[in-house]
Design a protein around this motif. Structure first.
Motif, PDB file in Angstrom:
ATOM      1  N   ARG A  39       0.852  -1.199   0.000  1.00 40.73           N
ATOM      2  CA  ARG A  39       0.000   0.000   0.000  1.00 40.73           C
ATOM      3  C   ARG A  39       0.878   1.236   0.000  1.00 40.73           C
ATOM      4  NH1 ARG A  39       2.177   2.082   4.189  1.00 40.73           N
ATOM      5  NH2 ARG A  39       1.764   1.417   6.292  1.00 40.73           N
ATOM      6  N   ALA A  42       0.479   5.047   1.325  1.00 43.28           N
ATOM      7  CA  ALA A  42      -0.433   5.649   2.301  1.00 43.28           C
ATOM      8  C   ALA A  42      -0.167   7.135   2.533  1.00 43.28           C
ATOM      9  CB  ALA A  42      -0.314   4.875   3.623  1.00 43.28           C
ATOM     10  N   PRO A  43      -0.434   7.965   1.550  1.00 45.26           N
ATOM     11  CA  PRO A  43      -0.200   9.400   1.761  1.00 45.26           C
ATOM     12  C   PRO A  43      -1.331  10.052   2.549  1.00 45.26           C
ATOM     13  CG  PRO A  43      -1.125   9.063  -0.410  1.00 45.26           C
ATOM     14  CD  PRO A  43      -0.979   7.693   0.206  1.00 45.26           C
ATOM     15  N   SER A  44      -0.995  11.117   3.245  1.00 46.88           N
ATOM     16  CA  SER A  44      -2.039  11.953   3.848  1.00 46.88           C
ATOM     17  C   SER A  44      -2.404  12.992   2.798  1.00 46.88           C
ATOM     18  CB  SER A  44      -1.507  12.654   5.097  1.00 46.88           C
ATOM     19  OG  SER A  44      -1.132  11.698   6.047  1.00 46.88           O
ATOM     20  N   ARG A 101      -3.945   3.923  -0.016  1.00 46.16           N
ATOM     21  CA  ARG A 101      -4.662   4.149   1.245  1.00 46.16           C
ATOM     22  C   ARG A 101      -4.518   5.609   1.626  1.00 46.16           C
ATOM     23  NH1 ARG A 101      -2.065   1.687   6.342  1.00 46.16           N
ATOM     24  NH2 ARG A 101      -1.422   3.817   6.826  1.00 46.16           N
ATOM     25  N   ASP A 110      -4.602   8.396   4.090  1.00 44.83           N
ATOM     26  CA  ASP A 110      -4.552   8.605   5.539  1.00 44.83           C
ATOM     27  C   ASP A 110      -5.185   9.957   5.858  1.00 44.83           C
ATOM     28  OD1 ASP A 110      -3.318   6.180   5.638  1.00 44.83           O
ATOM     29  OD2 ASP A 110      -1.445   6.885   6.535  1.00 44.83           O
ATOM     30  N   TYR A 156      -1.479   8.857  13.824  1.00 46.76           N
ATOM     31  CA  TYR A 156      -1.231   7.938  12.706  1.00 46.76           C
ATOM     32  C   TYR A 156      -1.064   6.467  13.127  1.00 46.76           C
ATOM     33  CZ  TYR A 156       2.385   5.363  10.246  1.00 46.76           C
ATOM     34  OH  TYR A 156       3.121   4.367   9.699  1.00 46.76           O
ATOM     35  N   SER A 159      -3.050   2.940  11.297  1.00 45.76           N
ATOM     36  CA  SER A 159      -2.211   2.356  10.254  1.00 45.76           C
ATOM     37  C   SER A 159      -1.987   0.864  10.522  1.00 45.76           C
ATOM     38  CB  SER A 159      -0.878   3.101  10.188  1.00 45.76           C
ATOM     39  OG  SER A 159      -0.085   2.567   9.171  1.00 45.76           O
ATOM     40  N   ARG A 210       8.495   1.871   3.193  1.00 47.85           N
ATOM     41  CA  ARG A 210       8.377   3.296   3.540  1.00 47.85           C
ATOM     42  C   ARG A 210       9.746   3.836   3.947  1.00 47.85           C
ATOM     43  NH1 ARG A 210       4.371   2.324   8.758  1.00 47.85           N
ATOM     44  NH2 ARG A 210       5.828   1.171  10.058  1.00 47.85           N
ATOM     45  N   HIS A 225      10.434   6.068   9.532  1.00 43.09           N
ATOM     46  CA  HIS A 225       9.385   5.294  10.199  1.00 43.09           C
ATOM     47  C   HIS A 225       9.914   4.088  10.972  1.00 43.09           C
ATOM     48  CE1 HIS A 225       5.673   7.244   8.991  1.00 43.09           C
ATOM     49  NE2 HIS A 225       6.180   7.421   7.780  1.00 43.09           N
TER      50      HIS A 225
HETATM   51  N1  GLU Z   1       0.554   8.573   6.159  1.00 43.92           N
HETATM   52  C1  GLU Z   1       1.833   8.088   6.605  1.00 43.92           C
HETATM   53  C2  GLU Z   1       2.922   8.990   6.051  1.00 43.92           C
HETATM   54  O1  GLU Z   1       2.705   9.598   5.022  1.00 43.92           O
HETATM   55  C3  GLU Z   1       2.032   6.681   6.130  1.00 43.92           C
HETATM   56  C4  GLU Z   1       3.269   6.030   6.580  1.00 43.92           C
HETATM   57  C5  GLU Z   1       3.206   4.553   6.294  1.00 43.92           C
HETATM   58  O2  GLU Z   1       3.559   4.172   5.186  1.00 43.92           O
HETATM   59  O3  GLU Z   1       2.813   3.802   7.175  1.00 43.92           O
HETATM   60  O4  GLU Z   1       3.959   9.137   6.655  1.00 43.92           O
END
Ligand code: GLU
Length: 444
Positions: free
Chosen positions: A6, A8-10, A40, A42, A185, A189, A203, A207
């Motif tokens: 996935r 997962a951008p905000s 996804r 976020d 977050y 997640s 990612r 993280h």
């Molecule tokens: N929305 C998170 C971000 O942009 C997702 C991080 C992830 O991949 O879990 O940092």
């Protein structure tokens, strides 16, 4: 097992080159494995998340050729997070805290002052019912922390970084929910990754600590964690995380005439031990994608390298791939003639303008005037069906005695109005007999 990744951008802004790179690696891995690639969103932060950004993210991925197999939105899944929260709370893995930000900051400073890591002291776990009642009477509402299990060491084998270890006792229990009930977050997640059957999370290495915390969340939820690949961050050619990169995205690439495959070719390979190569399609990048090739050093993004790659890709593109974006009237012959001279596709219209005219006049001396008159005469009697440039220059060379630059440059100047450009042999047939004679005779 179907591989599911996935991105997962905000949706709080446009994608930048760093996000795009992460999306691409998730996509390449899913495609290589014949798996699924999910988008996804976020968007738990309803204030900062905007529909226009959601649409831009979809459009950017599509422009880059990253097709999506499914889309999920966190804002539609609050009931799932509530349910997980309640289960963890019932199991004693989530607890209420009443400290104000100021109180927490003071605790941090004291610990740091003593040379200790600023780990949250879990004071909230020792609150008596009486103290809790007092806090509530004062109108304080709690925020919530996930309680780490200090007895279970955190470890995983990262697909890029290798074996990773954390001592949970050296980490603060993460805040997962704010006073107003909104989510940070971390837990949503992990809930999503578990419930959506995500098998690989790719990612940025920013993280890594979150992964340590989330692994304990998966465990507390009795869920199997995905595999993790944390990639080194992206830096500019100057070697620093630059502000410029943070605002560099598809919008700018398009404005600068960069082809999607140039972006994809570059971002797929920088930071890996595979060479950056100009590809016109993603298949070879999918084929060669391998986490083992990723290095630990930051990946360097160089705008000049992108431009060079862009030119090399353009030079390989077939007419059919670009026809819709070429100037009106420009056919396959025109594309073949002009393609080697392009650094961006938009320059095709400049060269097409040179073919169609009128061209700029170039100052010439009397001797050259006579030479061009002679050229116009020969052009008028020439067989244009084949190798016109070769015949024209061959005959002229003999009759004028000129050779090399003295022969070729005045012809190019008169025919195109420029000193440089595509091969005259392929350009001249496009200009055609009538226009060529008129230009040689300075009837522009
Ligand atoms: N929305 C998170 C971000 O942009 C997702 C991080 C992830 O991949 O879990 O940092």
């Amino acid at each position: 097992m179907t591989v599911i990744t996935r991105f997962a951008p905000s949706p709080t802004g446009r994608l930048h080159v760093g996000n795009i790179r992460t999306a691409l690696h998730n996509w390449l891995w899913a495609r290589k494995q014949g798996g699924r690639f999910l988008l996804r969103l976020d968007d738990t932060d309803s204030e900062r998340s905007k529909e226009e950004h959601v649409e831009a993210i979809r459009a950017d991925l599509a422009w880059l050729g990253m097709d999506v197999d499914g889309e999920e939105r966190q804002s539609a899944r609050f009931d799932r997070y509530d349910a997980a929260f309640e289960r963890l709370r019932a199991a004693g893995r989530v607890y209420a805290c009443y400290e104000t930000p100021q109180e927490l900051e003071l605790k941090r400073k004291i610990l740091l002052g003593r040379g200790k890591p600023p780990v949250y002291d879990r004071a909230a776990l020792d609150l008596t019912d009486r103290q809790i009642a007092d806090h509530e009477a004062e109108g304080r509402t709690p925020h919530w922390r996930f309680k780490l299990d200090h007895d279970t060491p955190i470890a995983w084998d990262d697909l890029i970084r290798g074996p990773q270890h954390f001592d949970p006792a050296l980490l603060s229990d993460p805040v997962i929910r704010r006073e107003d009930g909104s989510w940070l977050y971390m837990l949503p997640s992990a809930v999503d990754d578990a419930e959506m059957g995500i098998t690989h999370v790719v990612r940025g290495e920013d993280h890594v600590t979150n992964t340590g915390l989330q692994l304990q969340m998966f465990d507390a939820m009795n869920a199997l964690p995905p595999a993790f690949a944390h990639e080194a961050l992206l830096v500019g050619s100057e070697g620093k995380l630059s502000k410029r990169l943070g605002s560099l995205g598809v919008e700018t690439f398009r404005e600068d005439g960069i082809e999607p495959m140039a972006v994809v070719s570059l971002l797929a390979r920088i930071g890996t031990s595979d060479p950056v190569e100009p590809f016109t399609e993603a298949a070879p990048l999918i084929e060669s994608f391998d986490f083992a090739r990723f290095g630990r050093a930051p990946a360097r993004f160089d705008g000049e390298e992108l431009q060079t790659l862009n030119a090399k890709i353009l030079h390989q593109l077939d007419y059919d791939a670009v026809a819709a974006r070429l100037p009106q009237g420009m056919g396959a012959d025109g594309w073949q003639a002009i393609r080697p001279n392009l650094t961006t596709l938009s320059e095709a219209s400049d060269w097409w303008h040179v073919v169609e005219g009128p061209v700029d006049s170039v100052a010439i001396d009397a001797e050259t005037e006579a030479f061009l008159d002679q050229a116009a005469e020969i052009a008028a009697t020439l067989d244009w069906s084949d190798a016109a440039w070769k015949r024209l220059t061959g005959e002229l060379k003999e009759k004028s005695g000129r050779k090399g630059k003295a022969l070729f440059l005045p012809l190019r100047q008169a025919l195109t109005g420029r000193d440089h450009g595509p091969e005259m042999a392929s350009l001249l047939p496009l200009i055609g007999k009538d226009r060529a004679i008129a230009r040689l005779a300075r009837r522009l």
